[in-house]
Design a protein around this motif. Structure first.
Motif, PDB file in Angstrom:
ATOM      1  N   ASP A 147     -22.672 -13.431  30.564  1.00  0.00           N
ATOM      2  CA  ASP A 147     -23.969 -13.871  31.044  1.00  0.00           C
ATOM      3  C   ASP A 147     -25.097 -13.100  30.480  1.00  0.00           C
ATOM      4  O   ASP A 147     -26.115 -13.628  30.408  1.00  0.00           O
ATOM      5  CB  ASP A 147     -24.092 -13.189  32.680  1.00  0.00           C
ATOM      6  CG  ASP A 147     -23.198 -14.219  33.460  1.00  0.00           C
ATOM      7  OD1 ASP A 147     -22.645 -15.252  32.998  1.00  0.00           O
ATOM      8  OD2 ASP A 147     -22.774 -13.905  34.705  1.00  0.00           O
ATOM      9  N   GLU A 148     -24.985 -11.928  29.598  1.00  0.00           N
ATOM     10  CA  GLU A 148     -25.770 -11.283  28.998  1.00  0.00           C
ATOM     11  C   GLU A 148     -25.980 -11.673  27.711  1.00  0.00           C
ATOM     12  O   GLU A 148     -27.100 -12.005  27.085  1.00  0.00           O
ATOM     13  CB  GLU A 148     -25.773  -9.541  29.154  1.00  0.00           C
ATOM     14  CG  GLU A 148     -26.614  -8.934  28.404  1.00  0.00           C
ATOM     15  CD  GLU A 148     -26.405  -7.338  28.639  1.00  0.00           C
ATOM     16  OE1 GLU A 148     -27.105  -6.610  27.841  1.00  0.00           O
ATOM     17  OE2 GLU A 148     -25.506  -7.054  29.257  1.00  0.00           O
ATOM     18  N   GLY A 206     -24.226 -14.111  25.931  1.00  0.00           N
ATOM     19  CA  GLY A 206     -23.895 -15.668  25.557  1.00  0.00           C
ATOM     20  C   GLY A 206     -22.317 -15.572  24.997  1.00  0.00           C
ATOM     21  O   GLY A 206     -21.682 -14.541  25.083  1.00  0.00           O
ATOM     22  N   ASP A 258     -20.506 -24.195  25.140  1.00  0.00           N
ATOM     23  CA  ASP A 258     -21.481 -22.990  25.011  1.00  0.00           C
ATOM     24  C   ASP A 258     -21.721 -22.588  26.367  1.00  0.00           C
ATOM     25  O   ASP A 258     -22.053 -23.173  27.325  1.00  0.00           O
ATOM     26  CB  ASP A 258     -22.652 -23.703  24.385  1.00  0.00           C
ATOM     27  CG  ASP A 258     -23.700 -22.638  24.243  1.00  0.00           C
ATOM     28  OD1 ASP A 258     -23.883 -21.671  25.201  1.00  0.00           O
ATOM     29  OD2 ASP A 258     -24.371 -22.587  23.252  1.00  0.00           O
ATOM     30  N   TYR A 259     -21.320 -21.215  26.462  1.00  0.00           N
ATOM     31  CA  TYR A 259     -21.226 -20.718  27.993  1.00  0.00           C
ATOM     32  C   TYR A 259     -22.679 -20.609  28.718  1.00  0.00           C
ATOM     33  O   TYR A 259     -22.817 -20.831  29.813  1.00  0.00           O
ATOM     34  CB  TYR A 259     -20.520 -19.065  27.857  1.00  0.00           C
ATOM     35  CG  TYR A 259     -20.416 -18.442  29.229  1.00  0.00           C
ATOM     36  CD1 TYR A 259     -19.685 -18.780  30.110  1.00  0.00           C
ATOM     37  CD2 TYR A 259     -21.542 -17.537  29.359  1.00  0.00           C
ATOM     38  CE1 TYR A 259     -19.590 -18.218  31.503  1.00  0.00           C
ATOM     39  CE2 TYR A 259     -21.417 -16.972  30.776  1.00  0.00           C
ATOM     40  CZ  TYR A 259     -20.548 -17.314  31.671  1.00  0.00           C
ATOM     41  OH  TYR A 259     -20.519 -16.694  32.883  1.00  0.00           O
ATOM     42  N   SER A 260     -23.472 -20.052  27.774  1.00  0.00           N
ATOM     43  CA  SER A 260     -24.791 -19.835  28.422  1.00  0.00           C
ATOM     44  C   SER A 260     -25.430 -21.307  28.799  1.00  0.00           C
ATOM     45  O   SER A 260     -26.209 -21.161  29.986  1.00  0.00           O
ATOM     46  CB  SER A 260     -25.859 -19.249  27.231  1.00  0.00           C
ATOM     47  OG  SER A 260     -24.994 -18.162  27.087  1.00  0.00           O
ATOM     48  N   SER A 261     -25.443 -22.265  28.186  1.00  0.00           N
ATOM     49  CA  SER A 261     -25.980 -23.721  28.540  1.00  0.00           C
ATOM     50  C   SER A 261     -25.295 -24.643  28.979  1.00  0.00           C
ATOM     51  O   SER A 261     -25.627 -25.500  29.835  1.00  0.00           O
ATOM     52  CB  SER A 261     -26.420 -24.425  27.227  1.00  0.00           C
ATOM     53  OG  SER A 261     -25.219 -24.747  26.492  1.00  0.00           O
TER      54      SER A 261
END
Length: 285
Positions: free
Chosen positions: A71-72, A74, A87-90
């Motif tokens: 979460d911090e 990416g 892509d985990y963040s998006s």
């Protein structure tokens, strides 16, 4: 202690750290130790990019990603053993694969034999023809996804978008079943045992290593920038691909044979021990 030695390559940032979940990150009780979490977070703080590569669906990987700090920082998720790259963040899906429809009648036939059943993933649900099957409940416990029972996977599910199917059975039945399904689906799909009681059927050529090659290309990196760790047959490709390939001490002998380093077992925080010893250039770990 580490079972074998290897002249650790000196990595400079950025590099990609690709880690299997079950049997590698997790201890035998399914938890991840604070020691392992801290080491992986420190790697990311220094600039390493994290990719969690698992047979689990992305929803089942997400809690692990959160625990490891993605979460911090990416990072990326490879789910379904290479069937999806995200892509985990998006939340953007960078690549996905689906089972060919012609494979599904064979999967359904084999899974309907006495003592067998089938499960697959649709949206946020585990779909199965037998919600009472104990092995289906193992998938439920690992992934935190609700179980939905269907009468017929061929009639009730969107066949063109299934990433994989799992046939469950008593472990003693599985080797013969794997040989049969492999022969019947030759050239169409691949079958392998991810657990003694889980036979996974995936699109032909689906592999964590293939997904990692796609990701490395996307990031402008090469296999020389890759560290990979795992414990199962489905991890062998990425262990071979990596500049530093790590097999857990609890891995199958075939997996240990292709690794550069054999770590202590997952019960001993083996992954953390190896990563602590690695000491990437520019860190004070």
């Amino acid at each position: 202690m580490i079972m074998n030695s290897f002249p650790f390559p000196v990595f400079t940032f950025p590099f990609l750290l690709a880690l299997d979940v079950d049997g590698t990150l997790t201890r035998p009780d399914g938890t991840i130790s604070e020691r392992t979490i801290e080491v992986i977070k420190r790697f990311q703080k220094e600039g390493a990019r994290l990719c969690i590569a698992s047979g689990r669906p992305p929803l089942g990987i997400a809690p692990v990603a959160k625990l490891l700090g993605m979460d911090e920082f990416g990072g990326y998720i490879i789910g379904f053993n290479g069937g999806v790259l995200m892509d985990y963040s998006s939340g953007e899906i960078l690549y996905t694969a689906s089972l060919p429809e012609e494979s599904l009648p064979i999967i359904a036939e084999c899974s309907r034999r006495p003592g067998h059943t089938v499960l697959t993933y649709v949206g946020n649900e585990i779909c199965t023809e037998d919600a009472t099957d104990p092995y289906v409940h193992i998938s439920h416990q690992r992934n935190g996804m609700p179980i939905r029972e269907v009468n017929d996977i061929l009639a009730d599910l969107p066949l063109r978008t299934l990433p994989k199917c799992i046939i469950t059975s008593d472990p003693c039945e599985m080797p013969a079943l794997q040989r049969e399904v492999t022969a019947r689906l030759y050239g169409i799909a691949d079958a392998y045992l991810s657990e003694a009681y889980f036979m996974e059927v995936v699109p032909r050529g689906t592999d964590k290593a293939d997904a990692l090659v796609r990701l490395l290309d996307y990031l402008g990196l090469s296999h020389e920038n890759l560290i990979a760790a795992g414990d199962g047959h489905n991890d062998m490709g990425m262990i071979r691909l990596a500049s530093l390939g790590i097999a857990m001490g609890n891995a199958h002998p075939d997996v240990r044979d292709v690794a550069d380093v054999v770590a202590p077992s997952n019960a001993e925080d083996g992954l953390a021990q190896v990563l602590e010893k690695h000491r990437p250039k520019g860190t004070d770990m």
